[in-house]
Design a protein around this motif. Structure first.
Motif, PDB file in Angstrom:
ATOM      1  N   SER A   1       3.375   4.597  10.945  1.00  0.00           N
ATOM      2  CA  SER A   1       4.308   5.232  10.018  1.00  0.00           C
ATOM      3  C   SER A   1       4.665   4.274   8.880  1.00  0.00           C
ATOM      4  O   SER A   1       4.699   4.664   7.705  1.00  0.00           O
ATOM      5  CB  SER A   1       5.570   5.660  10.765  1.00  0.00           C
ATOM      6  N   ARG A   2       4.946   3.024   9.212  1.00  0.00           N
ATOM      7  CA  ARG A   2       5.251   2.017   8.181  1.00  0.00           C
ATOM      8  C   ARG A   2       4.063   1.817   7.248  1.00  0.00           C
ATOM      9  O   ARG A   2       4.228   1.676   6.040  1.00  0.00           O
ATOM     10  CB  ARG A   2       5.664   0.691   8.822  1.00  0.00           C
ATOM     11  N   MET A   3       2.851   1.813   7.804  1.00  0.00           N
ATOM     12  CA  MET A   3       1.653   1.640   6.991  1.00  0.00           C
ATOM     13  C   MET A   3       1.488   2.824   6.033  1.00  0.00           C
ATOM     14  O   MET A   3       1.209   2.644   4.854  1.00  0.00           O
ATOM     15  CB  MET A   3       0.415   1.498   7.878  1.00  0.00           C
ATOM     16  N   ARG A   4       1.673   4.038   6.536  1.00  0.00           N
ATOM     17  CA  ARG A   4       1.566   5.223   5.678  1.00  0.00           C
ATOM     18  C   ARG A   4       2.603   5.171   4.561  1.00  0.00           C
ATOM     19  O   ARG A   4       2.312   5.500   3.415  1.00  0.00           O
ATOM     20  CB  ARG A   4       1.722   6.501   6.495  1.00  0.00           C
ATOM     21  N   HIS A   5       3.817   4.736   4.901  1.00  0.00           N
ATOM     22  CA  HIS A   5       4.871   4.643   3.893  1.00  0.00           C
ATOM     23  C   HIS A   5       4.519   3.594   2.838  1.00  0.00           C
ATOM     24  O   HIS A   5       4.729   3.801   1.643  1.00  0.00           O
ATOM     25  CB  HIS A   5       6.218   4.333   4.542  1.00  0.00           C
ATOM     26  N   MET A   6       3.971   2.472   3.276  1.00  0.00           N
ATOM     27  CA  MET A   6       3.573   1.427   2.330  1.00  0.00           C
ATOM     28  C   MET A   6       2.476   1.950   1.386  1.00  0.00           C
ATOM     29  O   MET A   6       2.515   1.697   0.187  1.00  0.00           O
ATOM     30  CB  MET A   6       3.070   0.184   3.061  1.00  0.00           C
ATOM     31  N   VAL A   7       1.534   2.693   1.925  1.00  0.00           N
ATOM     32  CA  VAL A   7       0.460   3.250   1.104  1.00  0.00           C
ATOM     33  C   VAL A   7       1.034   4.247   0.094  1.00  0.00           C
ATOM     34  O   VAL A   7       0.670   4.229  -1.084  1.00  0.00           O
ATOM     35  CB  VAL A   7      -0.630   3.908   1.989  1.00  0.00           C
ATOM     36  N   ARG A   8       1.965   5.110   0.531  1.00  0.00           N
ATOM     37  CA  ARG A   8       2.610   6.073  -0.371  1.00  0.00           C
ATOM     38  C   ARG A   8       3.342   5.349  -1.505  1.00  0.00           C
ATOM     39  O   ARG A   8       3.252   5.730  -2.670  1.00  0.00           O
ATOM     40  CB  ARG A   8       3.604   6.933   0.422  1.00  0.00           C
ATOM     41  N   THR A   9       4.052   4.287  -1.164  1.00  0.00           N
ATOM     42  CA  THR A   9       4.797   3.516  -2.164  1.00  0.00           C
ATOM     43  C   THR A   9       3.843   2.847  -3.142  1.00  0.00           C
ATOM     44  O   THR A   9       4.047   2.899  -4.360  1.00  0.00           O
ATOM     45  CB  THR A   9       5.671   2.445  -1.473  1.00  0.00           C
ATOM     46  N   THR A  10       2.786   2.252  -2.636  1.00  0.00           N
ATOM     47  CA  THR A  10       1.807   1.582  -3.487  1.00  0.00           C
ATOM     48  C   THR A  10       1.136   2.572  -4.428  1.00  0.00           C
ATOM     49  O   THR A  10       0.988   2.304  -5.621  1.00  0.00           O
ATOM     50  CB  THR A  10       0.752   0.870  -2.617  1.00  0.00           C
ATOM     51  N   LYS A  11       0.750   3.725  -3.909  1.00  0.00           N
ATOM     52  CA  LYS A  11       0.129   4.748  -4.755  1.00  0.00           C
ATOM     53  C   LYS A  11       1.102   5.230  -5.830  1.00  0.00           C
ATOM     54  O   LYS A  11       0.704   5.463  -6.970  1.00  0.00           O
ATOM     55  CB  LYS A  11      -0.339   5.934  -3.912  1.00  0.00           C
TER      56      LYS A  11
ATOM     57  N   LEU B   1       3.380   3.592  -7.292  1.00  0.00           N
ATOM     58  CA  LEU B   1       3.540   2.559  -8.324  1.00  0.00           C
ATOM     59  C   LEU B   1       2.220   2.178  -8.993  1.00  0.00           C
ATOM     60  O   LEU B   1       2.169   1.228  -9.756  1.00  0.00           O
ATOM     61  CB  LEU B   1       4.212   1.324  -7.723  1.00  0.00           C
ATOM     62  N   ALA B   2       1.173   2.947  -8.729  1.00  0.00           N
ATOM     63  CA  ALA B   2      -0.146   2.643  -9.284  1.00  0.00           C
ATOM     64  C   ALA B   2      -0.443   3.423 -10.558  1.00  0.00           C
ATOM     65  O   ALA B   2      -1.593   3.586 -10.929  1.00  0.00           O
ATOM     66  CB  ALA B   2      -1.227   2.913  -8.231  1.00  0.00           C
ATOM     67  N   ASP B   3       0.592   3.887 -11.229  1.00  0.00           N
ATOM     68  CA  ASP B   3       0.407   4.650 -12.456  1.00  0.00           C
ATOM     69  C   ASP B   3       1.380   4.128 -13.508  1.00  0.00           C
ATOM     70  O   ASP B   3       2.568   3.954 -13.232  1.00  0.00           O
ATOM     71  CB  ASP B   3       0.677   6.137 -12.197  1.00  0.00           C
ATOM     72  N   GLU B   4       0.886   3.884 -14.711  1.00  0.00           N
ATOM     73  CA  GLU B   4       1.722   3.312 -15.775  1.00  0.00           C
ATOM     74  C   GLU B   4       2.933   4.183 -16.099  1.00  0.00           C
ATOM     75  O   GLU B   4       4.042   3.667 -16.288  1.00  0.00           O
ATOM     76  CB  GLU B   4       0.891   3.093 -17.036  1.00  0.00           C
ATOM     77  N   ASN B   5       2.753   5.491 -16.161  1.00  0.00           N
ATOM     78  CA  ASN B   5       3.881   6.366 -16.489  1.00  0.00           C
ATOM     79  C   ASN B   5       4.958   6.347 -15.409  1.00  0.00           C
ATOM     80  O   ASN B   5       6.147   6.379 -15.714  1.00  0.00           O
ATOM     81  CB  ASN B   5       3.408   7.792 -16.759  1.00  0.00           C
TER      82      ASN B   5
ATOM     83  N   ILE C   1       5.575   3.795 -13.456  1.00  0.00           N
ATOM     84  CA  ILE C   1       6.242   2.495 -13.601  1.00  0.00           C
ATOM     85  C   ILE C   1       7.227   2.543 -14.764  1.00  0.00           C
ATOM     86  O   ILE C   1       8.339   2.013 -14.678  1.00  0.00           O
ATOM     87  CB  ILE C   1       5.201   1.361 -13.772  1.00  0.00           C
ATOM     88  N   ARG C   2       6.852   3.209 -15.835  1.00  0.00           N
ATOM     89  CA  ARG C   2       7.763   3.357 -16.982  1.00  0.00           C
ATOM     90  C   ARG C   2       9.018   4.125 -16.580  1.00  0.00           C
ATOM     91  O   ARG C   2      10.127   3.771 -16.988  1.00  0.00           O
ATOM     92  CB  ARG C   2       7.053   4.073 -18.134  1.00  0.00           C
ATOM     93  N   ILE C   3       8.838   5.164 -15.768  1.00  0.00           N
ATOM     94  CA  ILE C   3       9.992   5.928 -15.290  1.00  0.00           C
ATOM     95  C   ILE C   3      10.916   5.029 -14.474  1.00  0.00           C
ATOM     96  O   ILE C   3      12.129   5.020 -14.689  1.00  0.00           O
ATOM     97  CB  ILE C   3       9.536   7.159 -14.463  1.00  0.00           C
ATOM     98  N   VAL C   4      10.352   4.282 -13.546  1.00  0.00           N
ATOM     99  CA  VAL C   4      11.155   3.369 -12.731  1.00  0.00           C
ATOM    100  C   VAL C   4      11.912   2.388 -13.633  1.00  0.00           C
ATOM    101  O   VAL C   4      13.105   2.139 -13.436  1.00  0.00           O
ATOM    102  CB  VAL C   4      10.265   2.611 -11.711  1.00  0.00           C
ATOM    103  N   GLY C   5      11.238   1.859 -14.634  1.00  0.00           N
ATOM    104  CA  GLY C   5      11.872   0.904 -15.541  1.00  0.00           C
ATOM    105  C   GLY C   5      13.071   1.464 -16.274  1.00  0.00           C
ATOM    106  O   GLY C   5      14.125   0.834 -16.339  1.00  0.00           O
ATOM    107  N   VAL C   6      12.951   2.675 -16.827  1.00  0.00           N
ATOM    108  CA  VAL C   6      14.065   3.234 -17.605  1.00  0.00           C
ATOM    109  C   VAL C   6      15.178   3.784 -16.725  1.00  0.00           C
ATOM    110  O   VAL C   6      16.307   3.957 -17.198  1.00  0.00           O
ATOM    111  CB  VAL C   6      13.627   4.303 -18.634  1.00  0.00           C
ATOM    112  N   LEU C   7      14.892   4.033 -15.451  1.00  0.00           N
ATOM    113  CA  LEU C   7      15.945   4.513 -14.559  1.00  0.00           C
ATOM    114  C   LEU C   7      16.833   3.381 -14.032  1.00  0.00           C
ATOM    115  O   LEU C   7      17.871   3.650 -13.443  1.00  0.00           O
ATOM    116  CB  LEU C   7      15.340   5.287 -13.378  1.00  0.00           C
ATOM    117  N   LYS C   8      16.436   2.157 -14.263  1.00  0.00           N
ATOM    118  CA  LYS C   8      17.238   1.030 -13.762  1.00  0.00           C
ATOM    119  C   LYS C   8      18.663   1.104 -14.325  1.00  0.00           C
ATOM    120  O   LYS C   8      18.881   1.091 -15.523  1.00  0.00           O
ATOM    121  CB  LYS C   8      16.618  -0.309 -14.154  1.00  0.00           C
ATOM    122  N   GLY C   9      19.604   1.226 -13.410  1.00  0.00           N
ATOM    123  CA  GLY C   9      21.011   1.205 -13.790  1.00  0.00           C
ATOM    124  C   GLY C   9      21.536   2.483 -14.416  1.00  0.00           C
ATOM    125  O   GLY C   9      22.652   2.511 -14.923  1.00  0.00           O
TER     126      GLY C   9
END
Length: 164
Positions: free
Chosen positions: A39-49, A51-55, A57-65
């Protein structure tokens, strides 16, 4: 993982017991522990996937705070609403962001502090990694301009992309 051996045998009271050993010395002694590790491995793969797209990552960046309306994210990314929705769905499925609905508006924010440590670390690492990039600086400046526009107006004129 290179398995050296595995053995399943009937346990005394809790069903089957599985002993798995690898060259690294990893031992898993129950089906429950094996399920937890998978389960932890599947979750890690989901998280990695996620974050594997530039858009994304951009969303994560602008949502900070802050919390942003989906229309504001559409305006920033200059993508079709359905595409932004898909990106948000992937991030939410990976538990990197949360959402809430307020009337007809849908708002997104980074995952709450109660998320697993691995999610917090992934978010922190991502934000640290992009903080000094030209793209992130441009996105931050552009988002400040987008935030000056009333969301009602922004959502009704969504074709303004790049005209803020």
């Amino acid at each position: 993982m290179d398995l050296l051996f595995w053995q399943a045998k009937k346990g005394s009271d809790s069903g089957f017991r599985v002993d798995i050993a690898s060259e690294s010395g990893l031992f898993i002694s129950s089906i429950g522990e094996l399920k937890e590790r998978l389960s932890r491995m599947r979750h890690m793969v989901r998280t990695t996937k996620a974050l594997a797209d530039e858009n994304r990552i951009r969303i994560v960046g602008v949502l900070k705070g802050r919390e942003l309306c989906v229309c504001q994210l559409i305006e920033l990314l200059c993508l079709a609403p359905s595409t932004v929705s898909k990106h948000l769905s992937i991030l939410k499925n990976a538990r990197l962001i949360d959402s809430r609905k307020d009337g007809r508006w849908m708002y997104y924010r980074l995952a709450d502090p109660g998320v697993p440590k691995i999610i917090k670390e992934a978010l922190e690492w991502t934000i640290r990694s992009i903080a000094e990039t030209d793209r992130f600086i441009q996105d931050s400046q552009r988002m400040e301009e987008i935030l000056k526009i009333d969301p009602e107006i922004l959502c009704s004129q969504q074709t303004r992309c790049g005209q803020v």
